[in-house]
Scaffold this motif. Structure first.
Motif, PDB file in Angstrom:
ATOM      1  N   ALA A  12      -7.830  -4.534  -5.353  1.00  0.00           N
ATOM      2  CA  ALA A  12      -8.291  -3.770  -4.822  1.00  0.00           C
ATOM      3  C   ALA A  12      -9.435  -3.180  -5.135  1.00  0.00           C
ATOM      4  O   ALA A  12      -9.741  -2.491  -4.623  1.00  0.00           O
ATOM      5  N   SER A  63       1.074  -0.853  -0.043  1.00  0.00           N
ATOM      6  CA  SER A  63       0.221   0.206   0.200  1.00  0.00           C
ATOM      7  C   SER A  63       0.715   1.205   0.160  1.00  0.00           C
ATOM      8  O   SER A  63       1.565   1.166   1.216  1.00  0.00           O
ATOM      9  N   VAL A  64       1.181   1.148  -0.903  1.00  0.00           N
ATOM     10  CA  VAL A  64       1.963   3.160  -1.366  1.00  0.00           C
ATOM     11  C   VAL A  64       0.585   4.231  -1.280  1.00  0.00           C
ATOM     12  O   VAL A  64       0.091   4.028  -1.861  1.00  0.00           O
ATOM     13  N   SER A  91       7.332   1.128   3.542  1.00  0.00           N
ATOM     14  CA  SER A  91       5.616   1.044   2.353  1.00  0.00           C
ATOM     15  C   SER A  91       5.784   0.714   0.943  1.00  0.00           C
ATOM     16  O   SER A  91       5.488   0.142   0.275  1.00  0.00           O
ATOM     17  N   LEU A  92       6.858   1.257   0.793  1.00  0.00           N
ATOM     18  CA  LEU A  92       7.521   1.009  -0.859  1.00  0.00           C
ATOM     19  C   LEU A  92       8.331  -0.125  -1.028  1.00  0.00           C
ATOM     20  O   LEU A  92       8.094  -0.682  -1.978  1.00  0.00           O
ATOM     21  N   THR A 127       0.034   2.159  -6.035  1.00  0.00           N
ATOM     22  CA  THR A 127       0.528   0.869  -5.565  1.00  0.00           C
ATOM     23  C   THR A 127       1.184   0.588  -7.423  1.00  0.00           C
ATOM     24  O   THR A 127       2.948  -0.507  -7.443  1.00  0.00           O
ATOM     25  N   ALA A 128       0.017   0.338  -7.635  1.00  0.00           N
ATOM     26  CA  ALA A 128       1.053  -0.315  -9.149  1.00  0.00           C
ATOM     27  C   ALA A 128       1.643   0.016 -10.338  1.00  0.00           C
ATOM     28  O   ALA A 128       2.585   0.013 -10.384  1.00  0.00           O
ATOM     29  N   GLY A 164      -6.016   1.595  -5.278  1.00  0.00           N
ATOM     30  CA  GLY A 164      -4.517   0.951  -5.683  1.00  0.00           C
ATOM     31  C   GLY A 164      -3.822   1.668  -7.023  1.00  0.00           C
ATOM     32  O   GLY A 164      -2.752   1.309  -6.942  1.00  0.00           O
ATOM     33  N   PHE A 221      -1.253 -10.232 -14.607  1.00  0.00           N
ATOM     34  CA  PHE A 221      -0.974  -9.280 -12.777  1.00  0.00           C
ATOM     35  C   PHE A 221      -2.371  -8.151 -12.677  1.00  0.00           C
ATOM     36  O   PHE A 221      -2.769  -8.557 -11.290  1.00  0.00           O
ATOM     37  N   PHE A 222      -2.560  -7.670 -13.636  1.00  0.00           N
ATOM     38  CA  PHE A 222      -4.070  -6.478 -13.667  1.00  0.00           C
ATOM     39  C   PHE A 222      -5.260  -7.700 -12.833  1.00  0.00           C
ATOM     40  O   PHE A 222      -6.101  -6.626 -12.590  1.00  0.00           O
ATOM     41  N   PHE A 248      -5.097  -7.983  -9.260  1.00  0.00           N
ATOM     42  CA  PHE A 248      -4.816  -6.526  -8.778  1.00  0.00           C
ATOM     43  C   PHE A 248      -6.083  -5.857  -9.026  1.00  0.00           C
ATOM     44  O   PHE A 248      -6.359  -5.512  -7.481  1.00  0.00           O
ATOM     45  N   PHE A 287       4.110   2.216  -8.800  1.00  0.00           N
ATOM     46  CA  PHE A 287       4.969   2.118  -7.935  1.00  0.00           C
ATOM     47  C   PHE A 287       5.857   0.812  -8.692  1.00  0.00           C
ATOM     48  O   PHE A 287       7.056   0.658  -8.197  1.00  0.00           O
ATOM     49  N   CYS A 332       7.274  -3.408  -3.180  1.00  0.00           N
ATOM     50  CA  CYS A 332       7.370  -2.747  -5.038  1.00  0.00           C
ATOM     51  C   CYS A 332       8.192  -3.865  -5.913  1.00  0.00           C
ATOM     52  O   CYS A 332       8.284  -4.231  -6.440  1.00  0.00           O
TER      53      CYS A 332
END
Lengths: 278, 279
Positions: free
Chosen positions: B235, A202-203, B203-204, A234-235, A231, B227-228, B231, A237, B207
């Protein structure tokens, strides 16, 4: 009389490999000693004379390194070849065995790293993390049991298929059917990793714009971005890191250091603020 | 939170078993005990706070979800992440008075654990270098035909490498952890820029872990679609990981069937072609 390896000896050889494939690892001879320990029960069973044993063992002193789990198939195949050699097969010598080992190390490592370590384990871990939400031990226990059953029986299957089928066992792994199977598993990997990223990464930005004299900001960037695609930051990054790793060929450590710089700048300009208080 | 010598020694023992090359074997040692998720369970049990252990383990697991070590090159060491990083992160979270389940707690855990994990690569190279000495013993044994010694070389002598490079460093780092974290707390107050940066980095960093996996899966732009899909499922639709896996399984099943069909077509098609050529 035709020499035939008993199930007991093959099991012993397999277990030596299962446990010892990397225990005495060095940068010079990575899995060589694991291999020697695995072939020892077989050589001792097949040859009664000390000098024959020594000659056979010498074959396996050559460098060996692959993905050790899928690599069981190679150990199984050489067990079969050694049996053939002990029975006087003309065309099996040091060169055939080591040629086969050297030729398969690379492709099997490629399959093993991408399929098992890069896909199956992350899928299992992703599911297990979902089960451990909130600090429950269920996920960790689930992973431990499922992964170890899969690894043990999978490796055993590969070892014995390698022994029975020889080269045909590898044909399945690299052949069209194996490829279709691998591609499908990779697809599961892709989807699960997407879900893992959305769930666990979670960015967030703390950037807001407030009109003069107002108390409520008219722009909360995080909400705006999430309105476009939940999101999104996040995606972005994740894609940025992927770009640096794949296209710019940076090492993971360099990417991490770059993120430290980005975080520092972001904190200074007010883009990031974890909102810490005592 | 204090760690006793006994607890620190237990953590040291698990470090010996779990590292790559670990004495628990590859599948059970490295790929089970070494994973931060399982490490979190073990550390939680040893330190008497199961929930905090698991929460810290899960946070770090995301960063290291794709820890592949091609050709024995490592960018982080699992024994250091799981059995030094997790205990220290647990202490730090307690000491700063954070909740391990909160985003701040997770971010702190990640920055602590990742720092330790990266420095821990020293332990990996140390172990591998000491093992060279045992391998030397092994070569002599093979020359003499003293084969039984191979088992000692492969499975017993590496314990010495691990006592030096896993057990002792882990035990000392964990034992010294609490006073060290207190020192950090005095010099780095929570509202300073350093701590804010540290939390943001936390938090980064996950990634990078996700991106390493993507690097293996994605070769062309179209490979991003699965992947998406995943996601978006999580999300936007709020679907949990187990359910997402079931959906993924269905897509994979369809994909496999299509591939197999096209393979059959291809082989059937080539036969037809041959026939035409004959005419």
């Amino acid at each position: 009389m035709e020499k035939k390896l008993t199930k007991k000896v093959l099991n012993k050889s397999f277990h030596n490999w299962y446990y010892g494939n990397l225990t005495c690892f060095s940068q010079e001879h990575m899995q060589t000693f694991g291999y020697l320990c695995s072939m020892l029960p077989i050589v001792e069973e097949l040859y009664s004379k000390k000098e024959d044993q020594q000659k056979a063992m010498h074959t396996y002193t050559a460098f060996f390194n692959t993905e050790p789990q899928v690599g069981s198939v190679i150990v199984g195949m050489t067990a079969g070849l050694e049996e053939a050699r002990a029975n006087g097969a003309e065309d099996v010598d040091d060169e055939t065995i080591n040629g086969l080992r050297a030729g398969l190390m690379g492709p099997i490592a490629g399959i093993g790293d991408s399929l098992v370590v890069g896909t199956v384990i992350p899928i299992l871990l992703g599911v297990a993390m979902g089960m451990s939400t909130g600090g429950s031990p269920v996920g960790a226990i689930f992973y431990t049991i499922v992964w170890n059953l899969f690894a043990y029986f999978g490796m055993k299957l590969l070892y014995f298929k390698g022994y029975e089928l020889g080269g045909k066992a590898v044909d399945f792994l690299v052949g069209p059917q194996g490829e279709a199977l691998r591609e499908s598993i990779t697809m599961v990997g892709g989807i699960v990793i997407g879900a893992v990223a959305a769930t666990w990464v979670s960015v967030q930005t703390s950037f807001t714009m407030i009109a003069k004299g107002e108390t409520v900001p008219y722009l909360i960037l995080q909400n705006t971005l999430d309105g476009v695609y939940p999101g999104l930051l996040t995606a972005v990054f994740v894609l940025f890191c992927w770009f640096l790793l794949s296209k710019k060929k940076l090492s993971p450590i360099k990417v991490m250091l770059l993120l430290v710089v980005i975080a520092l700048v972001g904190v200074l300009v007010g883009f990031f603020n974890p909102g810490l208080t005592y | 939170m204090e760690i006793s010598w006994f607890q620190a020694a237990l953590l040291g023992l698990f470090a010996c078993l779990s590292s790559m090359p670990g004495l628990g074997g590859t599948s059970f040692g490295n790929y089970t005990l070494g994973r931060p998720l399982v490490g979190g369970l073990v550390c939680g049990i040893i330190l008497g706070d199961l929930t905090a252990g698991i929460l810290v383990g899960v946070a770090l697991q995301v960063v290291y979800i794709a820890l592949v070590t091609p050709g024995g090159t490592v960018s982080a060491d699992v024994r250091a992440i799981s059995y030094i990083g997790i205990p220290l992160a647990m202490i730090a979270i307690k000491s700063y008075g954070l909740d391990a389940a909160s985003a701040d707690g997770q971010a702190l855990a990640i920055s602590f654990g990742t720092m330790v994990g990266t420095l821990g690569t020293v332990l990996f190279y140390g172990t591998a270098t000491i093992n060279l000495a045992w391998q030397h013993v092994g070569w002599k044994a093979v020359e003499k035909g003293d084969f039984k010694k191979l088992y000692v070389v492969d499975m017993v002598l590496p314990w010495i490498s691990h006592i030096l490079c896993s057990f002792i460093p882990t035990m000392i780092m964990c034992k010294m952890g609490a006073p060290m974290v207190d020192l950090i707390k005095i010099y780095l107050p929570m509202d300073g820029v350093t701590m804010k940066t540290l939390f943001t980095v936390g938090s980064l960093l996950p990634c990078v872990g996700i991106a390493i996996l993507l690097k293996q899966i994605v070769t062309k732009a179209i490979d991003f679609i699965p992947f998406f899909l995943g996601f978006t499922l999580a999300a936007s639709l709020g679907i949990n990981l187990v359910s997402a896996t079931v959906i993924a399984g269905m897509f994979a099943f369809i994909n496999y069937r299509i591939k197999m069909l096209s393979l059959q077509r291809a082989s059937a098609g080539s036969i037809d072609l041959d026939d035409e050529e004959d005419i």
